[in-house]
Enzyme design. Structure first.
Site, PDB file in Angstrom:
ATOM      1  N   HIS A 157       0.800  -1.223   0.000  1.00 55.38           N
ATOM      2  CA  HIS A 157       0.000   0.000   0.000  1.00 55.38           C
ATOM      3  C   HIS A 157       0.841   1.285   0.000  1.00 55.38           C
ATOM      4  CE1 HIS A 157      -3.441  -2.583   1.116  1.00 55.38           C
ATOM      5  NE2 HIS A 157      -2.691  -3.095   2.066  1.00 55.38           N
TER       6      HIS A 157
HETATM    7  O1  RIB Z   1      -4.778  -0.341   4.979  1.00 60.02           O
HETATM    8  C1  RIB Z   1      -3.405  -0.300   4.726  1.00 60.02           C
HETATM    9  C2  RIB Z   1      -2.722   0.707   5.593  1.00 60.02           C
HETATM   10  O2  RIB Z   1      -2.871   0.328   6.947  1.00 60.02           O
HETATM   11  C3  RIB Z   1      -1.206   0.792   5.354  1.00 60.02           C
HETATM   12  O3  RIB Z   1      -0.758   2.101   5.610  1.00 60.02           O
HETATM   13  C4  RIB Z   1      -0.644  -0.156   6.369  1.00 60.02           C
HETATM   14  O4  RIB Z   1       0.668   0.205   6.800  1.00 60.02           O
HETATM   15  C5  RIB Z   1      -1.592   0.030   7.513  1.00 60.02           C
HETATM   16  O5  RIB Z   1      -1.149   1.143   8.247  1.00 60.02           O
END
Ligand code: RIB
Ligand code: CA
Length: 312
Positions: free
Chosen positions: A242
């Site tokens: 992500h």
């Molecule tokens: O949903 C994904 C996010 O949540 C990313 O930033 C991961 O590191 C968690 O923090």
């Protein structure tokens, strides 16, 4: 080449760490600071983890400011099951040589942004938006002075990853997210609709494992940990990466297709807490938000690999 000034706000976190390595190894970025927030794991650990990655990458020129350890209003929620108890997979944590910089994350964001020309400092937000909301409360002119705010958060077509309707970062501090989305700052938002197109496949992990250097070894280990827990918990063979999307867009915008929109956050209902309502029926000329609808996953990983090749 003019460098893009950048602050990264994060909650390392496995994918946050990959986002940090991407930035640490990108000569086109002038990384002014890393600020940390409680999120995946408590704030004292996310600050330590950011400093661990900084030391491995040989980037102790970049100050790390610890920030909020809890959301504006809600009780903290964590994501240790996806990031490991220490937040960095099965890496053996250690106390880095350098400590946190003096002062809070929110104050550092205000000072660094307001001391430079309007629009010149970008902010990549890889965790709950608590620090940015606090910074905006400290300095009401911040939203208008900030450059693009590149955010990992939210979900539209993909549904949620912590509840049926919410993505973790927004769910963790929906009140902070609501304040930031309503602030008028320019935001480019990489929700699950885009980040689920950036998958850590076997080939992409192997390409990183083939590199030399402590940073690449750490990155490869983090991705292997993430691959294992994604298989065990979600049943995915290749988990989404992500947070690096927020930096990859700054480096190469063409990796993503963005759509103008207006984003608002649910803060009243417990059932839909943290839901991001992404409204595309807006005037493109005046819209302050853009939502990433597609992502070039190979392109993102290519840039991560190129950065890791440059790092020790
Ligand atoms: O949903 C994904 C996010 O949540 C990313 O930033 C991961 O590191 C968690 O923090
Ligand atoms: Ca994160």
């Amino acid at each position: 080449m003019k460098k893009q000034s950048l602050i990264i706000d994060c909650d390392p976190g496995v994918d946050d760490a990959l986002g940090l390595f991407l930035a640490f190894g990108s000569p086109g970025l002038d990384l002014l600071a890393v600020t940390t927030v409680g999120g995946n794991v408590p704030g004292v650990i996310t600050a330590r983890n950011a400093r661990i990655m900084r030391q491995l990458a040989g980037r102790e020129d970049v100050p790390v400011f610890a920030g909020a350890d809890r959301p504006l209003v809600r009780e903290p929620v964590g994501a240790g099951e996806f990031h490991g108890e220490g937040g960095i997979g099965d890496m053996i944590p250690f106390e880095p040589r350098l400590g946190n910089a003096e002062g809070s994350a929110a104050q550092a964001i205000v000072d660094l942004v307001m001391a430079r020309p309007a629009g010149s400092v970008a902010l990549a937000v890889m965790g709950p938006m608590t620090n940015l909301a606090l910074a905006m409360r400290l300095e009401p002119k911040l939203a208008a002075h900030l450059g693009p705010v590149s955010v990992m958060g939210g979900a539209r077509s993909e549904g949620g990853n912590i509840t049926a309707s919410a993505e973790f970062n927004i769910y963790a501090d929906p009140d902070a997210a609501a304040e930031v989305f309503a602030s008028g700052c320019e935001m480019v938002v990489f929700g699950l609709d885009a980040t689920h197109q950036v998958r850590a496949t076997e080939a992409r992990i192997a390409a990183i494992e083939a590199l030399d250097g402590e940073s690449a070894r750490a990155a490869g280990g983090l991705l292997r940990f993430s691959q294992r827990v994604e298989r065990e918990i979600v049943g995915w063979d290749a988990g989404p990466l992500h947070d690096p999307c927020t930096v990859a867009w700054l480096l190469k915008p063409a990796l993503f297709e963005l759509k103008p929109c207006r984003i608002a956050v649910e803060t009243v209902s417990d059932l839909t807490r943290g839901h991001t309502a992404v409204e595309f029926r807006v005037d493109a000329a005046t819209a302050r938000h853009r939502w990433a609808v597609t992502a070039d996953g190979q392109g993102v990983f290519d840039r991560i690999t190129e950065s890791l090749e440059r790092l020790p």
